[in-house]
Design a protein around this motif. Structure first.
Motif, PDB file in Angstrom:
ATOM      1  N   ALA A   1       3.418   8.773  -9.845  1.00 39.12           N
ATOM      2  CA  ALA A   1       2.558   8.186  -8.814  1.00 39.12           C
ATOM      3  C   ALA A   1       2.442   6.678  -8.986  1.00 39.12           C
ATOM      4  CB  ALA A   1       1.171   8.831  -8.858  1.00 39.12           C
ATOM      5  N   VAL A   2       2.343   6.210 -10.227  1.00 42.95           N
ATOM      6  CA  VAL A   2       2.259   4.766 -10.484  1.00 42.95           C
ATOM      7  C   VAL A   2       3.530   4.061 -10.035  1.00 42.95           C
ATOM      8  CG1 VAL A   2       2.115   3.030 -12.300  1.00 42.95           C
ATOM      9  CG2 VAL A   2       0.612   5.007 -12.366  1.00 42.95           C
ATOM     10  N   VAL A   3       4.670   4.604 -10.419  1.00 46.86           N
ATOM     11  CA  VAL A   3       5.949   3.990 -10.054  1.00 46.86           C
ATOM     12  C   VAL A   3       6.130   3.977  -8.542  1.00 46.86           C
ATOM     13  CG1 VAL A   3       8.458   4.293 -10.193  1.00 46.86           C
ATOM     14  CG2 VAL A   3       7.057   4.509 -12.247  1.00 46.86           C
ATOM     15  N   PHE A   4       5.781   5.076  -7.887  1.00 43.47           N
ATOM     16  CA  PHE A   4       5.930   5.159  -6.433  1.00 43.47           C
ATOM     17  C   PHE A   4       5.050   4.133  -5.729  1.00 43.47           C
ATOM     18  CE2 PHE A   4       4.834   6.834  -2.246  1.00 43.47           C
ATOM     19  CZ  PHE A   4       6.082   7.132  -1.731  1.00 43.47           C
ATOM     20  N   PHE A   5       3.792   4.020  -6.150  1.00 44.31           N
ATOM     21  CA  PHE A   5       2.879   3.111  -5.462  1.00 44.31           C
ATOM     22  C   PHE A   5       3.232   1.648  -5.724  1.00 44.31           C
ATOM     23  CE2 PHE A   5      -1.189   0.799  -5.042  1.00 44.31           C
ATOM     24  CZ  PHE A   5      -1.441   1.078  -3.713  1.00 44.31           C
ATOM     25  N   LEU A   6       3.574   1.314  -6.965  1.00 43.17           N
ATOM     26  CA  LEU A   6       3.964  -0.067  -7.263  1.00 43.17           C
ATOM     27  C   LEU A   6       5.227  -0.455  -6.514  1.00 43.17           C
ATOM     28  CD1 LEU A   6       3.242  -0.335 -11.106  1.00 43.17           C
ATOM     29  CD2 LEU A   6       1.820  -1.103  -9.196  1.00 43.17           C
ATOM     30  N   SER A   7       6.174   0.465  -6.405  1.00 45.36           N
ATOM     31  CA  SER A   7       7.384   0.193  -5.640  1.00 45.36           C
ATOM     32  C   SER A   7       7.053   0.014  -4.165  1.00 45.36           C
ATOM     33  CB  SER A   7       8.393   1.342  -5.818  1.00 45.36           C
ATOM     34  OG  SER A   7       8.761   1.488  -7.169  1.00 45.36           O
ATOM     35  N   MET A   8       6.161   0.837  -3.653  1.00 44.33           N
ATOM     36  CA  MET A   8       5.792   0.760  -2.250  1.00 44.33           C
ATOM     37  C   MET A   8       5.134  -0.577  -1.925  1.00 44.33           C
ATOM     38  SD  MET A   8       3.594   3.510  -0.033  1.00 44.33           S
ATOM     39  CE  MET A   8       3.389   3.312   1.745  1.00 44.33           C
ATOM     40  N   ILE A   9       4.273  -1.059  -2.810  1.00 48.96           N
ATOM     41  CA  ILE A   9       3.639  -2.359  -2.589  1.00 48.96           C
ATOM     42  C   ILE A   9       4.684  -3.464  -2.521  1.00 48.96           C
ATOM     43  CG2 ILE A   9       2.147  -4.101  -3.648  1.00 48.96           C
ATOM     44  CD1 ILE A   9       0.415  -1.912  -4.704  1.00 48.96           C
ATOM     45  N   GLY A  10       5.628  -3.450  -3.469  1.00 53.31           N
ATOM     46  CA  GLY A  10       6.623  -4.502  -3.514  1.00 53.31           C
ATOM     47  C   GLY A  10       7.540  -4.516  -2.313  1.00 53.31           C
ATOM     48  N   TYR A  11       7.999  -3.366  -1.870  1.00 50.91           N
ATOM     49  CA  TYR A  11       8.967  -3.311  -0.776  1.00 50.91           C
ATOM     50  C   TYR A  11       8.299  -3.369   0.594  1.00 50.91           C
ATOM     51  CZ  TYR A  11      12.019  -2.026  -4.579  1.00 50.91           C
ATOM     52  OH  TYR A  11      12.715  -2.020  -5.757  1.00 50.91           O
ATOM     53  N   TYR A  12       7.040  -3.020   0.666  1.00 48.73           N
ATOM     54  CA  TYR A  12       6.319  -3.104   1.940  1.00 48.73           C
ATOM     55  C   TYR A  12       6.165  -4.555   2.386  1.00 48.73           C
ATOM     56  CZ  TYR A  12       2.641  -2.109   5.375  1.00 48.73           C
ATOM     57  OH  TYR A  12       1.895  -2.004   6.529  1.00 48.73           O
TER      58      TYR A  12
ATOM     59  N   ILE B   1      -3.566  -1.175   6.104  1.00 46.40           N
ATOM     60  CA  ILE B   1      -4.011   0.212   6.255  1.00 46.40           C
ATOM     61  C   ILE B   1      -3.060   1.206   5.585  1.00 46.40           C
ATOM     62  CG2 ILE B   1      -4.453   2.032   7.953  1.00 46.40           C
ATOM     63  CD1 ILE B   1      -5.614  -0.082   9.800  1.00 46.40           C
ATOM     64  N   PRO B   2      -1.726   1.125   5.788  1.00 50.79           N
ATOM     65  CA  PRO B   2      -0.854   2.108   5.121  1.00 50.79           C
ATOM     66  C   PRO B   2      -0.979   2.093   3.603  1.00 50.79           C
ATOM     67  CG  PRO B   2       0.342   0.984   6.868  1.00 50.79           C
ATOM     68  CD  PRO B   2      -0.963   0.268   6.717  1.00 50.79           C
ATOM     69  N   LEU B   3      -1.077   0.904   3.006  1.00 48.54           N
ATOM     70  CA  LEU B   3      -1.207   0.830   1.560  1.00 48.54           C
ATOM     71  C   LEU B   3      -2.554   1.385   1.098  1.00 48.54           C
ATOM     72  CD1 LEU B   3       0.346  -2.662   0.747  1.00 48.54           C
ATOM     73  CD2 LEU B   3       1.389  -0.400   0.572  1.00 48.54           C
ATOM     74  N   ALA B   4      -3.601   1.129   1.891  1.00 50.48           N
ATOM     75  CA  ALA B   4      -4.913   1.670   1.533  1.00 50.48           C
ATOM     76  C   ALA B   4      -4.912   3.191   1.585  1.00 50.48           C
ATOM     77  CB  ALA B   4      -5.982   1.103   2.477  1.00 50.48           C
ATOM     78  N   VAL B   5      -4.232   3.773   2.575  1.00 50.62           N
ATOM     79  CA  VAL B   5      -4.135   5.234   2.674  1.00 50.62           C
ATOM     80  C   VAL B   5      -3.353   5.795   1.492  1.00 50.62           C
ATOM     81  CG1 VAL B   5      -3.201   7.130   4.042  1.00 50.62           C
ATOM     82  CG2 VAL B   5      -4.374   5.233   5.178  1.00 50.62           C
ATOM     83  N   ALA B   6      -2.222   5.144   1.160  1.00 48.22           N
ATOM     84  CA  ALA B   6      -1.422   5.605   0.021  1.00 48.22           C
ATOM     85  C   ALA B   6      -2.217   5.509  -1.278  1.00 48.22           C
ATOM     86  CB  ALA B   6      -0.140   4.785  -0.076  1.00 48.22           C
ATOM     87  N   PHE B   7      -2.969   4.430  -1.444  1.00 48.13           N
ATOM     88  CA  PHE B   7      -3.779   4.276  -2.649  1.00 48.13           C
ATOM     89  C   PHE B   7      -4.848   5.352  -2.736  1.00 48.13           C
ATOM     90  CE2 PHE B   7      -7.456   2.512  -4.898  1.00 48.13           C
ATOM     91  CZ  PHE B   7      -6.865   2.183  -6.106  1.00 48.13           C
ATOM     92  N   GLY B   8      -5.446   5.704  -1.604  1.00 50.48           N
ATOM     93  CA  GLY B   8      -6.466   6.742  -1.604  1.00 50.48           C
ATOM     94  C   GLY B   8      -5.925   8.095  -2.058  1.00 50.48           C
ATOM     95  N   PHE B   9      -4.683   8.416  -1.647  1.00 51.13           N
ATOM     96  CA  PHE B   9      -4.093   9.693  -2.037  1.00 51.13           C
ATOM     97  C   PHE B   9      -3.616   9.678  -3.491  1.00 51.13           C
ATOM     98  CE2 PHE B   9      -3.621  10.364   2.594  1.00 51.13           C
ATOM     99  CZ  PHE B   9      -4.094  11.668   2.673  1.00 51.13           C
ATOM    100  N   LEU B  10      -3.075   8.547  -3.948  1.00 53.38           N
ATOM    101  CA  LEU B  10      -2.461   8.502  -5.269  1.00 53.38           C
ATOM    102  C   LEU B  10      -3.399   8.024  -6.365  1.00 53.38           C
ATOM    103  CD1 LEU B  10       0.998   6.960  -4.285  1.00 53.38           C
ATOM    104  CD2 LEU B  10       0.469   9.359  -4.712  1.00 53.38           C
TER     105      LEU B  10
END
Length: 294
Positions: A213-224, A270-279
């Protein structure tokens, strides 16, 4: 003894413990609080100006009053007619696809470096990390020349493919977590006839869900929010990501639409906030993994 009383009597002794702090401990606590308050104010001040500009009827980023005199929702209405939804979808698609692909590459490669023995294992990942230290901006000219020669510019899938390659740091991070998983679990599964694939899927990955979950979210922040490579590869407005599209809002010839830009900035979170809430529940365990060992 004080710790035992605190554990048994709850909040009452906690309050008494706060009152009975020694003077230098109390002074240190207040210094830490003041530092945290200052950091909080410095961090939130720019965000307050962005929120204010998003409700302002003018195109100015800041004004004499932090609260707009004539607050309006026009910027939020106009942002949807500027191509924002298309940019947000492209950025979300890129972030999800690239993060998922890197998660697959990261989890399997980290298992190889953590559990297998092969030629180049000791220095292979270190070489990858050294190569990752060079910024992408150094290779932009070469990437553009190659893609232009092969006619692959302005293709979203090619942009995703280029981003998938940068996973050395995530492999290193995941390998460190795999190393904390007892090797005895692998040996027990191997006694039952499990191979490397079964060990990875049934033993390692279920235990590594917090770090995944950490790797997925950190990657998502960087590429978003990636901008440099997107500005090189993507050219048509229909393929713009949020970084490119929002840059055009303030790069016009006659005006800089800071109000529109501010509204788009807040909506893009908003998308990052939603992803953070789930992860977040898994991430909290993943980020603190290994802090207490033994």
């Amino acid at each position: 003894m004080c710790a035992l009383r605190t554990h048994s009597r709850g909040k009452i002794d906690l309050k008494q413990g706060a009152v009975n702090l020694r003077p230098h401990d109390r002074a240190r606590a207040w210094v830490i609080r003041i530092i945290l308050w200052v950091i909080l104010v410095v961090t939130l001040a720019p965000l307050l100006y962005v929120v204010s500009a998003s409700f302002s009827s003018t195109d100015a980023l800041s004004s004499a009053s932090l609260i707009p005199l004539h607050a309006t929702l026009a910027n939020y209405v106009n942002v949807f007619s500027s191509g924002f939804l298309r940019w947000a979808w492209n950025s979300t698609e890129v972030a999800l696809v690239v993060s998922a692909a890197q998660l697959l590459i990261t989890s399997t490669a980290a298992y190889a470096y953590s559990r297998l023995h092969f030629l180049g294992r000791k220095y292979g990942l270190m070489v990858l990390l050294l190569l990752q230290m060079f910024p992408n901006s150094m290779a932009v000219a070469a990437i553009y020349a190659v893609l232009a020669q092969w006619g692959l510019l302005d293709r979203l899938w090619m942009y995703m493919l280029l981003l998938i390659g940068g996973s050395a740091f995530n492999i290193w991070l995941m390998k460190g977590f795999y190393d904390t998983i007892p090797i005895e679990l692998d040996e027990a599964a191997r006694v039952d006839g499990a191979g490397h694939f079964r060990i990875l899927m049934s033993v390692i990955l279920p235990l590594a869900r917090p770090m995944l979950a950490v790797v997925f979210f950190l990657s998502m922040i960087g590429y978003y929010s990636e901008y440099i490579l997107a500005g090189t590869v993507l050219q048509s407005p229909s393929n713009y990501t949020l970084g490119l599209g929002m840059y055009n809002l303030i790069n016009t010839q006659f005006a800089q639409n800071w109000g529109l830009f501010s509204a788009a900035s807040l909506l893009s979170a908003i998308p990052l906030a939603v992803a953070f809430g789930f992860l977040n529940p898994l991430m909290a365990r993943g980020l603190t993994a290994g802090a207490t060992k033994g």
